[in-house]
Design a protein around this motif. Sequence first.
Motif, PDB file in Angstrom:
ATOM      1  N   GLY A  41       0.658  -1.215   0.279  1.00  0.00           N
ATOM      2  CA  GLY A  41      -0.268   0.085  -0.115  1.00  0.00           C
ATOM      3  C   GLY A  41       1.055   1.707   0.092  1.00  0.00           C
ATOM      4  N   VAL A  42       0.676   2.338  -0.654  1.00  0.00           N
ATOM      5  CA  VAL A  42       0.772   3.685  -0.922  1.00  0.00           C
ATOM      6  C   VAL A  42       0.627   4.494  -0.067  1.00  0.00           C
ATOM      7  CG1 VAL A  42       2.813   3.082  -2.567  1.00  0.00           C
ATOM      8  CG2 VAL A  42       0.203   3.440  -3.103  1.00  0.00           C
ATOM      9  N   TYR A  43       0.976   5.808   0.475  1.00  0.00           N
ATOM     10  CA  TYR A  43      -0.047   6.936   0.472  1.00  0.00           C
ATOM     11  C   TYR A  43      -0.635   7.620  -1.171  1.00  0.00           C
ATOM     12  CZ  TYR A  43       2.542   7.125   5.123  1.00  0.00           C
ATOM     13  OH  TYR A  43       3.686   6.981   5.920  1.00  0.00           O
ATOM     14  N   ASP A  44      -1.251   8.503  -0.884  1.00  0.00           N
ATOM     15  CA  ASP A  44      -2.122   8.724  -1.939  1.00  0.00           C
ATOM     16  C   ASP A  44      -1.097   9.899  -2.489  1.00  0.00           C
ATOM     17  OD1 ASP A  44      -4.455   9.460  -3.440  1.00  0.00           O
ATOM     18  OD2 ASP A  44      -4.281  11.371  -2.599  1.00  0.00           O
ATOM     19  N   LEU A  45      -1.622  10.058  -3.716  1.00  0.00           N
ATOM     20  CA  LEU A  45      -0.799  11.405  -4.167  1.00  0.00           C
ATOM     21  C   LEU A  45      -0.752  13.239  -4.262  1.00  0.00           C
ATOM     22  CD1 LEU A  45      -1.796  10.021  -8.094  1.00  0.00           C
ATOM     23  CD2 LEU A  45       0.150  10.021  -7.147  1.00  0.00           C
ATOM     24  N   MET A  46      -1.458  13.132  -3.020  1.00  0.00           N
ATOM     25  CA  MET A  46      -2.266  14.095  -2.296  1.00  0.00           C
ATOM     26  C   MET A  46      -0.860  14.621  -1.474  1.00  0.00           C
ATOM     27  SD  MET A  46      -3.627  16.833  -1.758  1.00  0.00           S
ATOM     28  CE  MET A  46      -5.326  16.587  -2.453  1.00  0.00           C
ATOM     29  N   GLY A  47       0.245  13.564  -1.382  1.00  0.00           N
ATOM     30  CA  GLY A  47       0.829  13.788  -0.388  1.00  0.00           C
ATOM     31  C   GLY A  47       2.209  14.679  -1.131  1.00  0.00           C
ATOM     32  N   ASN A  48       2.526  14.474  -2.791  1.00  0.00           N
ATOM     33  CA  ASN A  48       3.325  15.022  -3.618  1.00  0.00           C
ATOM     34  C   ASN A  48       3.090  16.848  -3.012  1.00  0.00           C
ATOM     35  OD1 ASN A  48       4.290  13.227  -4.075  1.00  0.00           O
ATOM     36  ND2 ASN A  48       3.292  12.846  -5.600  1.00  0.00           N
ATOM     37  N   ARG A  49       1.410  16.599  -3.286  1.00  0.00           N
ATOM     38  CA  ARG A  49       1.156  18.096  -3.497  1.00  0.00           C
ATOM     39  C   ARG A  49       1.394  19.079  -1.860  1.00  0.00           C
ATOM     40  NH1 ARG A  49      -4.834  19.649  -5.848  1.00  0.00           N
ATOM     41  NH2 ARG A  49      -4.533  20.439  -5.211  1.00  0.00           N
ATOM     42  N   VAL A  50       0.615  18.276  -0.870  1.00  0.00           N
ATOM     43  CA  VAL A  50       1.241  18.958   0.534  1.00  0.00           C
ATOM     44  C   VAL A  50       2.334  18.583   0.880  1.00  0.00           C
ATOM     45  CG1 VAL A  50      -1.369  18.594   1.089  1.00  0.00           C
ATOM     46  CG2 VAL A  50       0.094  16.944   1.981  1.00  0.00           C
ATOM     47  N   ASP A  51       3.428  17.680  -0.062  1.00  0.00           N
ATOM     48  CA  ASP A  51       4.287  17.986   0.477  1.00  0.00           C
ATOM     49  C   ASP A  51       4.885  16.774   1.931  1.00  0.00           C
ATOM     50  OD1 ASP A  51       7.681  17.564  -0.399  1.00  0.00           O
ATOM     51  OD2 ASP A  51       7.669  19.954   0.770  1.00  0.00           O
ATOM     52  N   ALA A  52       4.099  15.724   2.363  1.00  0.00           N
ATOM     53  CA  ALA A  52       4.143  14.546   3.235  1.00  0.00           C
ATOM     54  C   ALA A  52       3.175  13.750   2.996  1.00  0.00           C
ATOM     55  CB  ALA A  52       3.448  15.725   4.426  1.00  0.00           C
ATOM     56  N   TYR A  53       3.580  12.693   3.735  1.00  0.00           N
ATOM     57  CA  TYR A  53       3.550  11.510   3.255  1.00  0.00           C
ATOM     58  C   TYR A  53       2.910  11.427   1.647  1.00  0.00           C
ATOM     59  CZ  TYR A  53       2.461  11.728   8.369  1.00  0.00           C
ATOM     60  OH  TYR A  53       2.131  11.973   9.971  1.00  0.00           O
ATOM     61  N   LYS A  54       4.691  11.382   1.544  1.00  0.00           N
ATOM     62  CA  LYS A  54       4.177  11.123  -0.015  1.00  0.00           C
ATOM     63  C   LYS A  54       4.455   9.194  -0.436  1.00  0.00           C
ATOM     64  CE  LYS A  54       7.139  15.528  -0.604  1.00  0.00           C
ATOM     65  NZ  LYS A  54       8.486  15.757  -1.284  1.00  0.00           N
ATOM     66  N   PRO A  55       3.710   9.197  -1.689  1.00  0.00           N
ATOM     67  CA  PRO A  55       3.713   7.382  -1.896  1.00  0.00           C
ATOM     68  C   PRO A  55       4.939   7.101  -2.370  1.00  0.00           C
ATOM     69  CG  PRO A  55       2.565   9.167  -3.707  1.00  0.00           C
ATOM     70  CD  PRO A  55       3.027   9.904  -2.725  1.00  0.00           C
ATOM     71  N   ASP A  56       5.378   6.211  -2.703  1.00  0.00           N
ATOM     72  CA  ASP A  56       6.730   5.890  -2.350  1.00  0.00           C
ATOM     73  C   ASP A  56       6.761   4.610  -3.137  1.00  0.00           C
ATOM     74  OD1 ASP A  56       9.283   4.939  -2.515  1.00  0.00           O
ATOM     75  OD2 ASP A  56      10.204   6.074  -0.831  1.00  0.00           O
ATOM     76  N   LEU A  57       6.603   3.674  -4.452  1.00  0.00           N
ATOM     77  CA  LEU A  57       6.386   3.311  -4.432  1.00  0.00           C
ATOM     78  C   LEU A  57       7.676   1.845  -4.160  1.00  0.00           C
ATOM     79  CD1 LEU A  57       4.168   0.874  -6.498  1.00  0.00           C
ATOM     80  CD2 LEU A  57       5.641   1.854  -8.365  1.00  0.00           C
ATOM     81  N   LYS A  58       8.405   2.661  -4.565  1.00  0.00           N
ATOM     82  CA  LYS A  58      10.153   1.589  -5.009  1.00  0.00           C
ATOM     83  C   LYS A  58       9.494   0.954  -3.583  1.00  0.00           C
ATOM     84  CE  LYS A  58      14.812   1.194  -4.994  1.00  0.00           C
ATOM     85  NZ  LYS A  58      15.903   2.211  -5.768  1.00  0.00           N
ATOM     86  N   LYS A  59       9.504   1.782  -2.365  1.00  0.00           N
ATOM     87  CA  LYS A  59      10.112   1.701  -0.624  1.00  0.00           C
ATOM     88  C   LYS A  59       8.153   0.449  -0.528  1.00  0.00           C
ATOM     89  CE  LYS A  59      10.021   3.277   4.015  1.00  0.00           C
ATOM     90  NZ  LYS A  59       9.394   4.459   4.582  1.00  0.00           N
ATOM     91  N   ALA A  60       7.376   0.827  -1.033  1.00  0.00           N
ATOM     92  CA  ALA A  60       6.314  -0.057  -0.474  1.00  0.00           C
ATOM     93  C   ALA A  60       6.759  -1.201  -1.016  1.00  0.00           C
ATOM     94  CB  ALA A  60       4.416   0.136  -0.952  1.00  0.00           C
ATOM     95  N   LEU A  61       7.322  -1.594  -1.926  1.00  0.00           N
ATOM     96  CA  LEU A  61       7.268  -2.914  -2.989  1.00  0.00           C
ATOM     97  C   LEU A  61       9.103  -3.984  -1.933  1.00  0.00           C
ATOM     98  CD1 LEU A  61       6.130  -2.400  -6.262  1.00  0.00           C
ATOM     99  CD2 LEU A  61       5.157  -3.631  -4.411  1.00  0.00           C
ATOM    100  N   GLU A  62       9.588  -2.789  -1.217  1.00  0.00           N
ATOM    101  CA  GLU A  62      10.131  -3.315  -0.704  1.00  0.00           C
ATOM    102  C   GLU A  62      10.625  -4.981  -0.261  1.00  0.00           C
ATOM    103  OE1 GLU A  62      12.419  -1.031   1.994  1.00  0.00           O
ATOM    104  OE2 GLU A  62      13.098   0.256   1.039  1.00  0.00           O
ATOM    105  N   ASN A  63      11.933  -5.638  -0.489  1.00  0.00           N
ATOM    106  CA  ASN A  63      11.566  -7.331   0.036  1.00  0.00           C
ATOM    107  C   ASN A  63      10.518  -8.634  -0.509  1.00  0.00           C
ATOM    108  OD1 ASN A  63      13.998  -6.510   1.185  1.00  0.00           O
ATOM    109  ND2 ASN A  63      13.050  -5.756   3.426  1.00  0.00           N
ATOM    110  N   ILE A  64       9.997  -7.829  -2.015  1.00  0.00           N
ATOM    111  CA  ILE A  64       9.155  -8.808  -2.588  1.00  0.00           C
ATOM    112  C   ILE A  64       9.784  -9.443  -3.254  1.00  0.00           C
ATOM    113  CG2 ILE A  64       7.251  -9.099  -4.078  1.00  0.00           C
ATOM    114  CD1 ILE A  64       5.719  -6.281  -2.775  1.00  0.00           C
TER     115      ILE A  64
END
Length: 370
Positions: free
Chosen positions: A259-282
Amino acid sequence: MRFIIFATIFFIVMSLFSLYVSKRFVKKLHFSKKIKHLINTFLAINLLGVLAYMLARYNPSVPNWIYFLLSVPIGIIFLLFITTIFYDLLCVIVNRAPIDEKRRGFFKKSLDIGALSLATAVNAKAMYNARNYQVEEVDVKIKNLKKPYNIVQLSDIHIGGLIDKEFIASIVKRVNSLNADIVVITGDLVDTNIKYAQAALEELKNLKSTYGTYFIVGNHEYFHGVQSIIKYVNSLGIKTLENENIYIGEKNQGFYLAGVYDLMGNRVDAYKPDLKKALENIKEEPTILLAHQPKFIEEVKDSVDLVLSGHTHGGQIFPFNFLVKLQQPYIKGLHKYNVKTQIYVNKGTGFWGPPMRLGSSSEITLLKLT
């Protein structure tokens, strides 16, 4: 400040819609001046209701029955606006038709009565649809999945205002009848200050499934304190996936749920979605990703097998779905993005704004993975 700007623009748009309805629909009706005056008075009161709604939107002291009366005008104005567009087009046809004036007058009066009756019926139907959700059963084939799983997806519930404890309790009861392996909530769960949502959220503790309930934030959580919402939801025994993943099922027999944070995080510069981190060690096993907005699929490409999203409400009120399509690649349902990746977009279990749905039912999704 963001809400003030949004409310101002929204009220201006609703005012223009109302003016269009008055000038292009009400004024043309073959009714008495008294009746047309009553209809215009209704439009004016309706518009004041929109203003009152914007002021009461996040005020928990407003009783639900008053909140209902204040929220309905938004949908009424929008549907009357759409009705007027079609009425205008039909008037052109009637006026240009090669028929005598007497018959033309008959058709025009029939059109007037029909348009007004249709607008009333459509508004009533839209209000009925919003409170009656449907279970959508969807079969999804995933390569290399060793055994079948049932996932129940909820999305865009928007707790606050008319979405209260009783509404959530009814959803929980329906979900528990579906024998889910896991339950996922793909964002926009809370749409008010967390202290006003707690009673409704507590009902989610009663959700039953084999491997638990998982949640990601949507764009609306950012408006009401995303950190406090995540903390409270986690306290209910629901796991918020914050750019991370978890393994579901028995070893070598299950799948990864990310699961990732929402794209709104990029607009408010907090709780940004990070796909690479979300898929770590899979490892080389099936992966399902929870991402609130369908357009996040553009970042996913072919890194997961299935994306579960919401956000669009399926358009909520036709023909608003055509406007949503300008921003999101998918509006509702199951789609094949590429050779590996599929995406399912939930139409929303609740609603936002007016308690209305037209052409897009409220939805609880039962995904049958094989």
